[in-house]
Design a protein around this motif. Structure first.
Motif, PDB file in Angstrom:
ATOM      1  N   ILE A 112       0.408  -1.225  -0.053  1.00 24.07           N
ATOM      2  CA  ILE A 112      -0.047  -0.051  -0.130  1.00 24.07           C
ATOM      3  C   ILE A 112       1.230   1.473   0.739  1.00 24.07           C
ATOM      4  CG2 ILE A 112      -1.702   2.122   1.337  1.00 24.07           C
ATOM      5  CD1 ILE A 112      -2.958  -1.527   2.934  1.00 24.07           C
ATOM      6  N   ILE A 113       0.890   2.277  -0.706  1.00 26.75           N
ATOM      7  CA  ILE A 113       1.958   3.135  -1.573  1.00 26.75           C
ATOM      8  C   ILE A 113       1.262   4.227  -1.600  1.00 26.75           C
ATOM      9  CG2 ILE A 113       3.329   3.728  -2.477  1.00 26.75           C
ATOM     10  CD1 ILE A 113       4.465   1.073  -3.206  1.00 26.75           C
ATOM     11  N   TYR A 114       1.800   5.177  -0.973  1.00 24.61           N
ATOM     12  CA  TYR A 114       0.940   6.843  -0.957  1.00 24.61           C
ATOM     13  C   TYR A 114       1.249   7.673  -0.354  1.00 24.61           C
ATOM     14  CZ  TYR A 114       0.286   6.154   4.284  1.00 24.61           C
ATOM     15  OH  TYR A 114       0.307   5.722   4.855  1.00 24.61           O
ATOM     16  N   ALA A 115       0.450   8.682  -1.100  1.00 32.91           N
ATOM     17  CA  ALA A 115       1.460  10.308  -0.209  1.00 32.91           C
ATOM     18  C   ALA A 115       0.877  10.998   0.558  1.00 32.91           C
ATOM     19  CB  ALA A 115       1.187  11.090  -1.321  1.00 32.91           C
ATOM     20  N   ASP A 116       1.552  11.366   1.591  1.00 30.95           N
ATOM     21  CA  ASP A 116       0.930  12.056   2.518  1.00 30.95           C
ATOM     22  C   ASP A 116       0.700  13.154   2.354  1.00 30.95           C
ATOM     23  OD1 ASP A 116      -0.641  12.419   4.702  1.00 30.95           O
ATOM     24  OD2 ASP A 116       0.573  11.265   6.367  1.00 30.95           O
ATOM     25  N   LYS A 117      -0.194  14.109   2.042  1.00 37.46           N
ATOM     26  CA  LYS A 117      -0.274  15.387   1.675  1.00 37.46           C
ATOM     27  C   LYS A 117      -0.592  16.493   2.771  1.00 37.46           C
ATOM     28  CE  LYS A 117      -1.414  16.830  -2.219  1.00 37.46           C
ATOM     29  NZ  LYS A 117      -2.423  17.640  -2.888  1.00 37.46           N
ATOM     30  N   THR A 118      -0.839  15.665   3.663  1.00 38.22           N
ATOM     31  CA  THR A 118      -1.231  16.505   5.012  1.00 38.22           C
ATOM     32  C   THR A 118       0.115  16.766   6.087  1.00 38.22           C
ATOM     33  OG1 THR A 118      -1.488  14.602   6.696  1.00 38.22           O
ATOM     34  CG2 THR A 118      -3.220  15.334   5.882  1.00 38.22           C
ATOM     35  N   LYS A 119       1.665  16.183   5.798  1.00 40.06           N
ATOM     36  CA  LYS A 119       2.557  16.005   6.188  1.00 40.06           C
ATOM     37  C   LYS A 119       3.999  17.440   4.767  1.00 40.06           C
ATOM     38  CE  LYS A 119       1.436  12.964   9.301  1.00 40.06           C
ATOM     39  NZ  LYS A 119       0.667  13.980  10.641  1.00 40.06           N
ATOM     40  N   PRO A 149       5.903  13.492   2.254  1.00 38.26           N
ATOM     41  CA  PRO A 149       7.094  11.964   1.838  1.00 38.26           C
ATOM     42  C   PRO A 149       5.644  11.053   1.767  1.00 38.26           C
ATOM     43  CG  PRO A 149       4.962  12.666   4.398  1.00 38.26           C
ATOM     44  CD  PRO A 149       5.666  13.570   3.100  1.00 38.26           C
ATOM     45  N   VAL A 150       6.022  10.031   1.111  1.00 39.30           N
ATOM     46  CA  VAL A 150       5.797   8.509   0.591  1.00 39.30           C
ATOM     47  C   VAL A 150       5.973   7.484   0.742  1.00 39.30           C
ATOM     48  CG1 VAL A 150       5.861   6.870  -1.784  1.00 39.30           C
ATOM     49  CG2 VAL A 150       6.359   9.320  -2.157  1.00 39.30           C
ATOM     50  N   LEU A 151       4.769   7.046   1.234  1.00 38.14           N
ATOM     51  CA  LEU A 151       4.669   6.035   2.512  1.00 38.14           C
ATOM     52  C   LEU A 151       4.091   4.423   1.895  1.00 38.14           C
ATOM     53  CD1 LEU A 151       2.816   7.922   5.621  1.00 38.14           C
ATOM     54  CD2 LEU A 151       5.533   7.441   5.441  1.00 38.14           C
ATOM     55  N   VAL A 152       5.211   3.431   2.396  1.00 39.70           N
ATOM     56  CA  VAL A 152       4.623   2.056   2.402  1.00 39.70           C
ATOM     57  C   VAL A 152       3.976   1.381   3.844  1.00 39.70           C
ATOM     58  CG1 VAL A 152       6.585   1.250   2.037  1.00 39.70           C
ATOM     59  CG2 VAL A 152       5.169   0.130   0.912  1.00 39.70           C
ATOM     60  N   ARG A 153       2.871   0.248   3.790  1.00 34.08           N
ATOM     61  CA  ARG A 153       2.190  -0.152   4.244  1.00 34.08           C
ATOM     62  C   ARG A 153       2.395  -1.845   3.402  1.00 34.08           C
ATOM     63  NH1 ARG A 153       1.785   2.319   8.889  1.00 34.08           N
ATOM     64  NH2 ARG A 153       1.248   4.576   8.420  1.00 34.08           N
ATOM     65  N   CYS A 154       2.202  -2.909   3.957  1.00 32.25           N
ATOM     66  CA  CYS A 154       2.161  -4.460   4.081  1.00 32.25           C
ATOM     67  C   CYS A 154       0.852  -4.283   4.131  1.00 32.25           C
ATOM     68  CB  CYS A 154       2.754  -5.520   4.269  1.00 32.25           C
ATOM     69  SG  CYS A 154       3.356  -7.000   4.021  1.00 32.25           S
ATOM     70  N   ALA A 155      -0.047  -4.504   2.846  1.00 36.49           N
ATOM     71  CA  ALA A 155      -1.413  -4.964   2.742  1.00 36.49           C
ATOM     72  C   ALA A 155      -1.488  -6.691   3.302  1.00 36.49           C
ATOM     73  CB  ALA A 155      -1.400  -5.270   1.822  1.00 36.49           C
ATOM     74  N   GLN A 156      -0.694  -7.181   3.283  1.00 34.81           N
ATOM     75  CA  GLN A 156      -1.179  -7.922   4.384  1.00 34.81           C
ATOM     76  C   GLN A 156      -0.826  -8.693   5.674  1.00 34.81           C
ATOM     77  OE1 GLN A 156       0.654  -9.095   1.360  1.00 34.81           O
ATOM     78  NE2 GLN A 156      -1.170 -10.962   0.472  1.00 34.81           N
TER      79      GLN A 156
END
Length: 154
Positions: free
Chosen positions: A103-110, A121-128
């Motif tokens: 799950i990759i996304y840019a956080d426009k609040t930061k 910042p572009v963040l990643v999280r693991c979907a599993q």
């Protein structure tokens, strides 16, 4: 990195982190061993009239289900019927493989600044991993993997 913008070319510094290394570190962390969910499932609940499908984690969603089922169905056809008359597309997963979702996304609040540049910042999280782990700040939580530069009009 050089990016064309209107009638000029602008130069931006780009930073990124290797997703493969990040994922391998998660997979090898013994604290997470019991929390992995690699098998896609479909969940249903009774609404008083009929069974209704619901989703609560990425491995219960259609995309993960279709990737895994298409792969397993293709493997089953090949194993039981040779090249069989069925016309389905082949997954690129190896035998016994399962999807690993990012799950990759840019956080426009930061909005952050570094030197004279600004970016998100572009963040990643693991979907599993379960939501309480992947959205947490500890082991298994998200990681910074890049910056999305803010392009100003000046």
């Amino acid at each position: 990195m050089k990016i064309p913008y209107e009638n000029e070319t602008r130069k931006y510094s780009v930073w990124g982190r290797d997703l493969w290394d990040w994922a391998m570190n998660l997979l090898l962390d013994q604290c997470l061993t019991l929390h992995w969910n690699f098998d896609s499932i479909r969940l249903f609940k009774w609404n008083g009239v009929k069974w209704v499908r619901f989703r609560h984690e990425p491995w219960t969603a259609n995309a993960m289900w279709q990737i895994q089922v298409k792969f397993e169905f293709f493997s089953l056809c090949i194993n039981e019927m040779g090249n069989g008359p069925m016309s389905i597309s082949q997954s690129s997963m190896p035998d016994g493989g399962t999807p690993f979702g990012f799950i990759i996304y840019a956080d426009k609040t930061k909005l952050s600044s570094f030197g004279t540049e600004k970016g998100y910042p572009v963040l990643v999280r693991c979907a599993q991993l379960p939501i309480e782990i992947r959205n947490g700040t500890g082991i298994g939580g998200g990681a910074l993997v890049g910056w999305l530069p803010l392009v100003s009009s000046q």
